[in-house]
Structures are given as structure tokens and as C-alpha cells.
Design a protein around this motif. Structure first.
Motif, PDB file in Angstrom:
ATOM      1  N   PRO A 136      25.070  24.455  41.383  1.00 39.20           N
ATOM      2  CA  PRO A 136      24.533  23.130  41.023  1.00 39.20           C
ATOM      3  C   PRO A 136      25.659  22.201  40.585  1.00 39.20           C
ATOM      4  O   PRO A 136      26.552  22.591  39.829  1.00 39.20           O
ATOM      5  CB  PRO A 136      23.573  23.445  39.879  1.00 39.20           C
ATOM      6  N   ALA A 141      22.976  18.689  48.069  1.00 35.91           N
ATOM      7  CA  ALA A 141      21.612  18.742  48.585  1.00 35.91           C
ATOM      8  C   ALA A 141      20.658  18.035  47.631  1.00 35.91           C
ATOM      9  O   ALA A 141      20.999  17.664  46.507  1.00 35.91           O
ATOM     10  CB  ALA A 141      21.195  20.200  48.783  1.00 35.91           C
ATOM     11  N   ALA A 142      19.402  17.872  48.102  1.00 40.57           N
ATOM     12  CA  ALA A 142      18.396  17.186  47.307  1.00 40.57           C
ATOM     13  C   ALA A 142      18.132  17.903  45.985  1.00 40.57           C
ATOM     14  O   ALA A 142      17.769  17.262  44.990  1.00 40.57           O
ATOM     15  CB  ALA A 142      17.094  17.044  48.104  1.00 40.57           C
ATOM     16  N   ASP A 143      18.286  19.221  45.962  1.00 44.72           N
ATOM     17  CA  ASP A 143      18.044  19.964  44.720  1.00 44.72           C
ATOM     18  C   ASP A 143      19.269  20.022  43.810  1.00 44.72           C
ATOM     19  O   ASP A 143      19.268  20.714  42.794  1.00 44.72           O
ATOM     20  CB  ASP A 143      17.569  21.386  45.041  1.00 44.72           C
ATOM     21  N   GLY A 144      20.344  19.302  44.171  1.00 44.36           N
ATOM     22  CA  GLY A 144      21.527  19.267  43.329  1.00 44.36           C
ATOM     23  C   GLY A 144      22.568  20.314  43.637  1.00 44.36           C
ATOM     24  O   GLY A 144      23.594  20.394  42.958  1.00 44.36           O
ATOM     25  N   THR A 145      22.346  21.124  44.688  1.00 42.03           N
ATOM     26  CA  THR A 145      23.305  22.173  45.044  1.00 42.03           C
ATOM     27  C   THR A 145      24.452  21.587  45.863  1.00 42.03           C
ATOM     28  O   THR A 145      24.231  20.789  46.779  1.00 42.03           O
ATOM     29  CB  THR A 145      22.609  23.273  45.859  1.00 42.03           C
ATOM     30  N   SER A 174      18.291   9.646  44.180  1.00 40.71           N
ATOM     31  CA  SER A 174      16.982  10.022  44.724  1.00 40.71           C
ATOM     32  C   SER A 174      16.129   8.798  45.029  1.00 40.71           C
ATOM     33  O   SER A 174      15.229   8.857  45.869  1.00 40.71           O
ATOM     34  CB  SER A 174      16.245  10.933  43.731  1.00 40.71           C
ATOM     35  N   ARG A 222      22.255  13.468  35.235  1.00 46.27           N
ATOM     36  CA  ARG A 222      20.826  13.194  35.456  1.00 46.27           C
ATOM     37  C   ARG A 222      20.628  11.772  35.967  1.00 46.27           C
ATOM     38  O   ARG A 222      19.843  11.528  36.887  1.00 46.27           O
ATOM     39  CB  ARG A 222      20.042  13.408  34.159  1.00 46.27           C
ATOM     40  N   LEU A 251      21.792  11.582  39.710  1.00 46.11           N
ATOM     41  CA  LEU A 251      20.847  12.178  40.660  1.00 46.11           C
ATOM     42  C   LEU A 251      19.573  11.350  40.762  1.00 46.11           C
ATOM     43  O   LEU A 251      18.997  11.210  41.857  1.00 46.11           O
ATOM     44  CB  LEU A 251      20.531  13.617  40.246  1.00 46.11           C
ATOM     45  N   GLN A 252      19.104  10.789  39.650  1.00 46.62           N
ATOM     46  CA  GLN A 252      17.895   9.961  39.691  1.00 46.62           C
ATOM     47  C   GLN A 252      18.120   8.698  40.517  1.00 46.62           C
ATOM     48  O   GLN A 252      17.272   8.303  41.314  1.00 46.62           O
ATOM     49  CB  GLN A 252      17.455   9.607  38.270  1.00 46.62           C
ATOM     50  N   ASN A 299      20.997  14.823  52.021  1.00 53.78           N
ATOM     51  CA  ASN A 299      22.100  15.167  51.132  1.00 53.78           C
ATOM     52  C   ASN A 299      22.797  13.891  50.682  1.00 53.78           C
ATOM     53  O   ASN A 299      22.605  12.815  51.251  1.00 53.78           O
ATOM     54  CB  ASN A 299      23.108  16.102  51.809  1.00 53.78           C
TER      55      ASN A 299
END
Length: 583
Positions: A199, A172-176, A218, A211, A214-215, A255
Motif C-alpha cells: 500500500p 491501483a484504485a485500492d492504493g496498492t 478518486s 488520505r 487518494l480522496q 490506476n
């Protein structure tokens, strides 16, 4: 077809179904659905033309040797034989309870089988006793075939995800972590409960790496075989290459879709190459994947048997040739640029997916991991390239895309209006039949619950879209059947229809959307209205005739001095009335 008469004193004639029991055969045959009427003992009293067509035969009305159903043979949906005495009609006649929306398999005399949907209502007298029953049934064989194909297509997609040889997971967008397949779980040794819902950063050995991943995602970037280290259960470290991109929904991060390839063995092989040239030689002979040594110009210096088998050339034929000669022209520049940077020492290694040209003219896809072996001064000595054939994987992905395209073409070809929504009710797809049905083109991701302009209940009351059957199916997580509604187009025309909303679920059973089919029943409603008008006219004429008879009886009583005289005069006047009404 001969119609079996019902006794004039039967309470059935006072029931809500007396019209159907007495109307003409022409009206029954005009009805858009197959139907038949049984007496309390199961004898078939009446049936219409559509019923005979579905049965493939014409039973004799009132025949007690053939009861409950006119089908040649009957079966359960799983293929088990179903005796006529055990049919739904027999159950309704025994219990007096209706049977709605149930399915059964019938066999015609020619051996063909059809799936039918039955709606059975008991016919009761004033005391609740069963006098008979009526069965309205329709052929849903084509719909069942479509449902099977849709289920199979979805099962194929689910099987590809769950049983793929490469680790797959959604984040997911929050890293889950939202979902992971069996290969991913086996790779790290976790159970689904231990892995999903946590996570993704918890499983990365290097915080800066996750990190950065994910960056980049995003920002909408695509990662192609990004190297990372994952923490397996028990504390061991797995080196992986991550290929990932982002699924944006309505412009928002929904996602990520990540392919995790375990390259731990390759990483250990690279370490062994730096430790000892002799160990590398052993690795060449035993490695199940293609390995080659390259000089600074990109020419093969040494090739193992696996790579020779992949490319189709003998090892001695490859030595001295550049790997760019065997690379597809469209992929050469990228690989050449990366390798040049590696030789200059700008990068220590890189990975790439490209196409190789086989000796027999075939084209196949490979994943290449290129690493450098340095001398004591840290200068480039030679390159080691690990080659993995991923042609079958690419073909599987293409078959998946073709399957999805086929399903979409199938939905477009259907004559019925079909559309889908996400879990929030936003429309995600509709076919051309839905546009023609609603008289408008819905806005994907904006319009909610239904493709129609306005909705009304059958009695004409405005029906808000968020209370329509599709909204009920999504909010309550169940299929809605048997409902009717009226759709109003932007031009003001109205169309009565039956919706068939069905929730769609993911592997965990969570509702992720729904699919709906809208069936136009305008012709059926017109036939029902025509039937009602005919019945009203019949009732009106009967009432007028009874009024006339009553008037004759009253006048005869007034003019007849004795009961003997009344009988003769009343009979003569009735005969006169009959002659007048017969003209």
C-alpha cells in the motif's frame, strides 16, 4: 522454364503432392505464393514465377551443382552466413520432418536482402522414405520492419518510464503500488520487491496527507506538485512534490500516474532561510537551482546566478522588476493570485509550473516553489522563490506524445486489418482497414476478442468469438500462428483470412493485452479451388481414357484366336484411338 520429369513409377505420384508435381507451369505461376520442389538429393525440380522473383534469378531445374534453394546467398536472421547444405530444405530432406513457420534471410544477386517465411513439407513414398520436398515461402520483409518499429516505439516508452530522472509510480484504485521506476526506488532506497505490491500509505509519513491525496484522485482531480513526506528505507524522511492524475478505463478508476519530485533539499533550504539570513546568502551563491527574494509587490530583491542564467538577464537587471513581467501572459493571473494570498498570510507557500520569457525571446517551463519569510510578529517580510527549469522534461513528454501519435498514424496507414485488446479481450483500438475488412465499426471497450461480426472455421462450423485465435493467444499467453478462419460481415459476405494474434506484456512479463493482424486470403483460396477443379477434370479424363483402353483390350481378346494376332490388332486399335483423340 524447363520442367524436370519424374519417373512414372515413382511413389511420389501416389502421394498427396502428385498433383503439384504434374500440373502445368501456368498453374504453378498462378499460385499466390512462391514455391519450389526438390528431389531427395536436393536438386531443384520445379519452381514458379513468384519464387524466381523472390530469388532474383532462375536456377536450372535438375541441376545438382545448385541444390536445396535457388537463392543467391542465405543468412541466419542475425546475419551469419547460411550454407545451402545447412538450409531448412536440406534438413527436411535429411530427416523427413516438416519445417513450418520458420524465417530465413535471403540475398538477391543485386545485393538486397529479404526476410522470408518458409513452410516445407517432405514428399514421402509408401514406406515413409523421402522422395523430395516442397517449400512454400513468402516475403515478410515489410512485416519485419513494422514489427521492429513497434518494438522500438514500445522500448522508447519503457525506457522513458524506467530511466526518467523523476520518480514515477502507478497506484491501483485500492492504493496498492503497481509499478515504480528506478528514480523512485533510488529516491527512497527500496528494492522493487520491497516497494511494489505494498500500500502506498505505508510509505507516507503523514496519514491525513495520503488520505487527502487518494480522496482527491478518486474524485478525478489532478494534483499538481502536492507536497508530502515519504518514509525512506532506514527511517529518514524525504520531502516530495507529487503531481498525479487518474487513468480511467471505461469510466472506472484503473490506476493513478504519479510523478514524485524530491524537494528535500529545497525544504531544508527553506528551514535555513527562517533560521538565518546569513545562511540564505550562502545558499544563494551555491544552490544549483534558481533562487530569488521577492518583496510584497512581487519585485526581485535578490537573485542568484542560477536563476539569472535560467532567465537570461544579469542579476542587476532583474532587481526591481516584477516576476510577472517575465511570466508568459497566459500564466500571469494564476501566479499573481497565489502570490497575493501568500503575502496576505492565507497560505505559507505554494508551487506552480509556468512559462518564463527569456531575454533572447525564448520560452521555457519552470517549476516554482514560493515560500514566505516572516518577521517576529508573524507578518510577511519577503518571499523566497525556488525556480527549477523543466523545459527538457516537458519536451520529453511532448516527444512521447508525438511518438504515440506517430505509431497510431502508422497503424492507420497499414492496408492490413489491425486491432488491439486489453487483457480481458475487450477491443481498445482498430484501424480503418479493420472496418473495411469486417464490414462494421466495432464498439471500443464493449466488443470482445475480434472485430468481425461472426466467425467460422474453414469447414464452415460456427466459431465462437471466445474460442477464436485471439482468445487463445490471450488466455494461453502465446502467439498463435498458422490458423485460418472465415469472417462473415453483417451483409452476409464471407472472407477467409489468417490471423496473427500476439500478446502484449508489461515489463514484468504480465499479459496486458494483445495485437492482431487479419490477412485476407480470398485470392489464395480462389486459386486453390481453381487448381482443385483442374485436377479433378484431369483425373476424370484419365479415367475415361483408361476405361476406353480396357474396353479395346477386352474386345481384341474376344476376336483374336492367338496371341500374335491379338498384339497386332490391339496395336492397330490403339493407334486408331490416338488418331481420334488427337483430332
Amino acid at each position: 522454364m524447363t520442367v524436370a520429369a519424374l519417373p512414372s513409377s515413382s511413389p511420389l505420384l501416389r502421394s498427396s503432392f502428385q498433383e503439384l508435381a504434374t500440373v502445368s507451369q501456368a498453374i504453378l505461376d498462378a499460385m499466390p505464393t512462391a514455391l519450389y520442389v526438390c528431389s531427395a538429393d536436393g536438386a531443384i525440380l520445379r519452381y514458379n514465377r513468384r519464387a524466381a522473383e523472390l530469388w532474383g534469378r532462375k536456377p536450372r531445374p535438375g541441376e545438382t551443382d545448385e541444390r536445396y534453394c535457388g537463392s543467391f546467398r542465405l543468412y541466419h536472421l542475425d546475419g551469419r552466413p547460411l550454407a545451402h547444405a545447412d538450409t531448412l530444405m536440406a534438413q527436411v530432406l535429411r530427416t523427413g520432418e516438416p519445417a513450418h513457420g520458420l524465417e530465413v534471410l535471403i540475398e538477391l544477386p543485386d545485393g538486397s536482402r529479404r526476410t522470408v517465411l518458409v513452410q516445407i513439407e517432405p514428399l514421402l513414398n509408401d514406406q515413409g522414405g523421402v522422395l523430395g520436398a516442397i517449400n512454400c515461402f513468402q516475403d515478410i520483409s515489410d512485416r519485419k520492419v513494422l514489427e521492429l518499429k513497434l518494438r522500438q516505439s514500445r522500448q522508447d516508452l519503457e525506457d522513458f518510464f524506467e530511466n526518467g530522472a523523476v520518480g514515477l509510480h502507478l497506484v491501483a484504485a485500492d492504493g496498492t503500488i503497481l509499478r515504480a521506476n528506478r528514480a523512485e526506488l533510488d529516491l527512497l532506497g527500496y528494492t522493487a520487491d520491497e516497494y511494489i505490491g505494498r500500500p502506498i500509505a505505508d510509505f507516507h509519513a503523514d496519514a491525513p496527507v495520503i488520505r487527502d491525496i487518494l480522496q482527491r484522485l478518486s474524485r478525478g482531480e489532478t494534483l499538481d506538485r502536492y507536497p508530502a513526506r515519504l518514509k525512506a528505507k532506514g527511517g529518514s524522511i524525504r520531502h516530495v512534490l507529487i503531481t498525479s492524475n487518474v487513468h480511467f478505463r471505461n469510466g472506472e478508476f484503473h490506476n493513478t500516474r504519479c510523478f514524485t519530485v524530491d524537494v528535500t533539499d529545497q525544504h531544508r533550504a527553506d528551514e535555513a532561510l527562517r533560521d538565518s539570513q546569513q545562511r540564505l546568502a550562502v545558499t544563494y551563491d551555491q544552490a544549483p537551482i534558481g533562487i530569488a527574494e521577492m518583496d510584497a509587490a512581487g519585485r526581485f530583491v535578490r537573485v542568484n546566478a542560477a536563476l539569472s542564467a535560467i532567465i537570461g538577464y544579469a542579476p542587476e537587471e532583474l532587481v526591481g522588476r516584477s516576476f510577472l513581467e517575465l511570466t508568459h501572459p497566459e500564466d500571469r493571473d494564476n501566479d499573481a493570485e497565489q502570490y497575493a494570498r501568500q503575502v496576505r498570510g492565507e497560505i505559507a507557500h505554494y508551487s506552480i509550473q509556468k512559462r518564463f520569457l527569456r531575454r533572447d525571446g525564448g520560452i521555457f517551463f519552470v517549476n516554482v516553489l514560493s515560500s514566505s519569510v516572516l518577521d517576529q510578529q508573524g507578518q510577511f517580510r519577503y518571499g523566497v522563490r525556488v525556480v527549477q527549469d523543466v523545459t527538457e522534461q516537458r519536451q520529453a513528454e511532448e516527444r512521447l506524445r508525438e511518438s504515440e501519435r506517430h505509431v497510431r498514424e502508422l497503424l492507420e496507414a497499414l492496408p492490413a486489418a489491425i486491432y488491439t485488446t486489453d487483457a480481458a479481450g475487450r477491443i481498445t483500438y482498430y484501424n480503418q482497414a479493420a472496418v473495411e475488412f469486417s464490414g462494421r465499426r466495432p464498439i471500443l471497450g464493449s466488443d470482445e476478442w475480434c472485430v468481425t461480426w461472426r466467425l467460422f472455421t474453414p469447414d464452415g462450423t460456427l466459431l465462437p468469438h471466445d474460442q477464436c485465435p485471439m482468445a487463445v493467444a490471450l488466455k494461453e499467453g502465446r502467439a498463435v500462428r498458422g490458423a485460418e478462419a472465415i469472417a462473415e460481415r453483417p451483409d452476409g459476405t464471407r472472407v477467409p483470412f489468417i490471423p496473427f494474434p500476439t500478446p502484449l506484456r508489461d515489463a514484468s512479463g504480465r499479459v496486458i493485452g494483445a495485437i492482431n493482424m487479419l490477412v485476407d486470403i480470398t485470392e489464395r483460396k480462389q486459386a486453390e479451388e481453381h487448381q482443385r477443379v483442374l485436377i479433378d477434370e484431369l483425373n476424370h479424363r484419365v479415367k475415361n481414357t483408361l476405361a476406353t483402353v480396357q474396353s479395346i483390350a477386352t474386345q481384341t481378346i474376344r476376336t483374336s484366336p492367338a496371341i500374335v494376332t491379338f498384339s497386332g490388332n490391339f496395336e492397330a486399335r490403339l493407334l486408331s484411338l490416338r488418331r481420334r483423340t488427337s483430332c
